[in-house]
Design a protein around this motif. Structure first.
Motif, PDB file in Angstrom:
ATOM      1  N   ARG A  98       0.844  -1.049  -0.046  1.00 44.29           N
ATOM      2  CA  ARG A  98       0.090  -0.059  -0.046  1.00 44.29           C
ATOM      3  C   ARG A  98       0.841   1.397  -0.014  1.00 44.29           C
ATOM      4  O   ARG A  98       1.821   1.290   0.425  1.00 44.29           O
ATOM      5  N   ARG A  99       0.259   2.303  -0.725  1.00 43.18           N
ATOM      6  CA  ARG A  99       0.919   3.512  -0.566  1.00 43.18           C
ATOM      7  C   ARG A  99       0.391   4.577   0.533  1.00 43.18           C
ATOM      8  O   ARG A  99      -0.839   4.694   0.700  1.00 43.18           O
ATOM      9  N   ALA A 100       1.084   5.229   1.402  1.00 42.87           N
ATOM     10  CA  ALA A 100       0.700   6.069   2.446  1.00 42.87           C
ATOM     11  C   ALA A 100       1.684   7.367   2.058  1.00 42.87           C
ATOM     12  O   ALA A 100       2.650   7.699   1.867  1.00 42.87           O
ATOM     13  N   LEU A 101       0.669   8.302   2.444  1.00 43.37           N
ATOM     14  CA  LEU A 101       1.393   9.777   2.386  1.00 43.37           C
ATOM     15  C   LEU A 101       1.239  10.521   3.783  1.00 43.37           C
ATOM     16  O   LEU A 101       0.333  10.311   4.504  1.00 43.37           O
ATOM     17  N   VAL A 102       2.040  10.904   4.322  1.00 42.66           N
ATOM     18  CA  VAL A 102       2.191  11.607   5.651  1.00 42.66           C
ATOM     19  C   VAL A 102       2.323  13.289   5.259  1.00 42.66           C
ATOM     20  O   VAL A 102       3.237  13.679   4.438  1.00 42.66           O
ATOM     21  N   VAL A 103       1.382  13.832   5.707  1.00 48.50           N
ATOM     22  CA  VAL A 103       1.416  15.467   5.553  1.00 48.50           C
ATOM     23  C   VAL A 103       1.713  16.054   6.746  1.00 48.50           C
ATOM     24  O   VAL A 103       1.171  15.748   8.038  1.00 48.50           O
ATOM     25  N   GLY A 104       2.540  16.929   6.888  1.00 47.54           N
ATOM     26  CA  GLY A 104       3.459  17.667   8.210  1.00 47.54           C
ATOM     27  C   GLY A 104       4.218  16.701   8.666  1.00 47.54           C
ATOM     28  O   GLY A 104       4.129  16.314  10.050  1.00 47.54           O
ATOM     29  N   GLY A 105       5.092  15.930   7.907  1.00 46.97           N
ATOM     30  CA  GLY A 105       5.949  15.086   8.497  1.00 46.97           C
ATOM     31  C   GLY A 105       7.121  15.409   8.981  1.00 46.97           C
ATOM     32  O   GLY A 105       7.810  14.729   9.916  1.00 46.97           O
ATOM     33  N   GLY A 106       7.307  16.830   9.157  1.00 46.46           N
ATOM     34  CA  GLY A 106       8.334  17.350  10.142  1.00 46.46           C
ATOM     35  C   GLY A 106       9.904  16.367   9.772  1.00 46.46           C
ATOM     36  O   GLY A 106      10.080  16.394   8.655  1.00 46.46           O
ATOM     37  N   ARG A 107      10.397  16.246  11.132  1.00 41.88           N
ATOM     38  CA  ARG A 107      11.684  15.556  10.795  1.00 41.88           C
ATOM     39  C   ARG A 107      11.856  14.087  10.366  1.00 41.88           C
ATOM     40  O   ARG A 107      12.667  13.603  10.582  1.00 41.88           O
ATOM     41  N   TYR A 141      -1.838  10.028   6.238  1.00 37.04           N
ATOM     42  CA  TYR A 141      -1.600  10.527   7.913  1.00 37.04           C
ATOM     43  C   TYR A 141      -1.499  12.218   7.889  1.00 37.04           C
ATOM     44  O   TYR A 141      -0.541  12.433   7.218  1.00 37.04           O
ATOM     45  N   TYR A 142      -2.261  12.592   8.574  1.00 41.95           N
ATOM     46  CA  TYR A 142      -2.112  14.406   8.660  1.00 41.95           C
ATOM     47  C   TYR A 142      -1.597  14.721  10.303  1.00 41.95           C
ATOM     48  O   TYR A 142      -2.445  14.496  11.078  1.00 41.95           O
ATOM     49  N   ALA A 143      -0.181  15.051  10.364  1.00 37.87           N
ATOM     50  CA  ALA A 143       0.390  15.348  11.743  1.00 37.87           C
ATOM     51  C   ALA A 143       0.571  16.727  11.584  1.00 37.87           C
ATOM     52  O   ALA A 143       0.997  17.370  10.487  1.00 37.87           O
ATOM     53  N   ASP A 144       0.244  17.461  12.576  1.00 40.71           N
ATOM     54  CA  ASP A 144       0.643  18.730  12.941  1.00 40.71           C
ATOM     55  C   ASP A 144       0.167  19.729  11.883  1.00 40.71           C
ATOM     56  O   ASP A 144       0.652  20.550  11.261  1.00 40.71           O
ATOM     57  N   THR A 145      -1.186  19.471  11.322  1.00 41.65           N
ATOM     58  CA  THR A 145      -1.576  20.156  10.396  1.00 41.65           C
ATOM     59  C   THR A 145      -3.024  20.616  10.611  1.00 41.65           C
ATOM     60  O   THR A 145      -3.145  22.009  10.315  1.00 41.65           O
ATOM     61  N   PHE A 146      -4.125  20.166  10.771  1.00 42.77           N
ATOM     62  CA  PHE A 146      -5.314  20.423  10.768  1.00 42.77           C
ATOM     63  C   PHE A 146      -5.435  21.769  11.938  1.00 42.77           C
ATOM     64  O   PHE A 146      -6.323  22.745  11.881  1.00 42.77           O
ATOM     65  N   GLU A 147      -4.678  21.546  13.117  1.00 46.60           N
ATOM     66  CA  GLU A 147      -4.740  22.714  14.238  1.00 46.60           C
ATOM     67  C   GLU A 147      -3.997  23.914  13.732  1.00 46.60           C
ATOM     68  O   GLU A 147      -4.146  25.082  14.486  1.00 46.60           O
ATOM     69  N   ILE A 148      -3.343  24.059  12.661  1.00 47.50           N
ATOM     70  CA  ILE A 148      -2.529  25.244  12.150  1.00 47.50           C
ATOM     71  C   ILE A 148      -3.071  25.710  10.880  1.00 47.50           C
ATOM     72  O   ILE A 148      -2.667  26.737  10.599  1.00 47.50           O
ATOM     73  N   THR A 149      -4.168  25.260  10.354  1.00 47.27           N
ATOM     74  CA  THR A 149      -4.370  25.547   8.932  1.00 47.27           C
ATOM     75  C   THR A 149      -5.763  26.458   9.304  1.00 47.27           C
ATOM     76  O   THR A 149      -6.651  26.137  10.074  1.00 47.27           O
ATOM     77  N   ALA A 150      -5.843  27.735   8.605  1.00 42.08           N
ATOM     78  CA  ALA A 150      -6.823  28.445   8.541  1.00 42.08           C
ATOM     79  C   ALA A 150      -7.958  27.963   7.743  1.00 42.08           C
ATOM     80  O   ALA A 150      -9.011  28.420   7.741  1.00 42.08           O
ATOM     81  N   ASP A 151      -7.522  27.257   6.456  1.00 44.65           N
ATOM     82  CA  ASP A 151      -8.279  26.790   5.397  1.00 44.65           C
ATOM     83  C   ASP A 151      -8.358  25.384   5.477  1.00 44.65           C
ATOM     84  O   ASP A 151      -7.937  24.691   4.491  1.00 44.65           O
ATOM     85  N   LEU A 152      -9.190  24.767   6.523  1.00 42.13           N
ATOM     86  CA  LEU A 152      -9.438  23.267   6.619  1.00 42.13           C
ATOM     87  C   LEU A 152     -10.136  22.586   5.428  1.00 42.13           C
ATOM     88  O   LEU A 152      -9.731  21.545   5.072  1.00 42.13           O
ATOM     89  N   ASP A 153     -11.169  23.415   4.913  1.00 39.25           N
ATOM     90  CA  ASP A 153     -11.699  22.836   3.699  1.00 39.25           C
ATOM     91  C   ASP A 153     -10.824  22.503   2.530  1.00 39.25           C
ATOM     92  O   ASP A 153     -10.942  21.646   1.893  1.00 39.25           O
TER      93      ASP A 153
END
Length: 258
Positions: A45-54, A113-125
């Motif tokens: 399977r293929r996975a994408l990490v958004v807000g992957g940091g280090r 997987y969305y890490a450290d992303t939803f809580e810092i975005t102003a445009d969630l949609d």
């Protein structure tokens, strides 16, 4: 006289206090425990990490067998991640990209997987529209984020970024309008054909250890890597989320393996 701690995200300076990295280290164990429960089979399977940091979440998914791509808006963090993955012998593609402008084809991933992303975005949609677009029908979106409660405001808006003694984030990293309740996030996901399946609280086993660890790190008595065992975050699936929570949603349609 001790100099004031230098607060900077994704800094190459070892003296800098990087609250995003501290958070990633502290959350890694519960993130991986939750992923192992809701998306355990990564073979093929293929996975994408958004807000992957280090690179910590991407490394965890790679060890679950996923073919991983990680994106982050910070070139410095992306370079850190590439070096760490190469050092650990992990084959992970890393790119610099924003969550609201993902450079991938429609339906390219089985898991995001969305890490450290939803809580810092102003445009969630906008962010969720891209999440839905890059997932295959039946694909899974996993996330962690911050609730909007009096306690979460005290911690994220106060202790983490405003109160001098405990600050680990730059000003304005978090705002009350960008902290979302589980009900608000569930509704936003549904607007994009992403149907929430679960909400899971997670928190320090003893909340007092979080403050003690932050004070010790700011004083230079401990390193970043010593923080996770001191704080010891745990999943609390039967509790009502008060500060942080994990969750996962499924994209409408069929086509990905369950």
């Amino acid at each position: 006289m001790r100099s004031r701690p230098h607060i900077e995200l994704d800094s190459p300076s070892p003296e800098a206090i990087d609250g995003r990295h501290i958070r990633a280290l502290s959350f890694q164990a519960v993130r991986m425990e939750y992923l192992a429960k809701v998306a355990p089979d990564g073979a093929g399977r293929r996975a994408l990490v958004v807000g992957g940091g280090r690179g910590l979440p991407a490394a965890g998914l790679a060890r679950l067998g996923y073919r991983v791509t990680a994106v982050d808006p910070s070139p410095v963090a992306t370079a850190y991640a590439r070096a760490a993955h190469e050092r650990d012998g992990l084959v992970i593609a890393g790119e610099v990209a924003d969550a609201g402008e993902l450079p991938f084809a429609d339906g390219e991933f089985d898991l995001a997987y969305y890490a450290d992303t939803f809580e810092i975005t102003a445009d969630l949609d906008r962010v969720l529209a891209h999440a839905a677009r890059i997932l295959r029908p039946g694909g899974t979106l996993v996330y962690d984020t911050v609730n909007r409660t009096p306690l979460s405001r005290l911690i994220y808006l106060g202790a983490f970024q405003a109160i001098p003694a405990t600050r680990i984030m730059p000003p304005h990293r978090y705002a009350a309008t960008r902290l979302r309740t589980p009900a608000e996030l569930t509704a936003a996901l549904a607007r994009h054909g992403l149907h929430n399946r679960d909400i899971c609280d997670f928190k320090p086993r003893d909340p007092r250890t979080l403050i003690r660890a932050i004070l010790a790190r700011r004083a230079g008595r401990i390193t970043d890597d010593e923080i996770p065992p001191l704080v010891d975050f745990v999943l609390a699936p039967t509790a009502r989320p008060v500060v942080t929570y994990l969750g996962h949603a499924r994209k409408s349609g069929v086509g990905a393996r369950s």
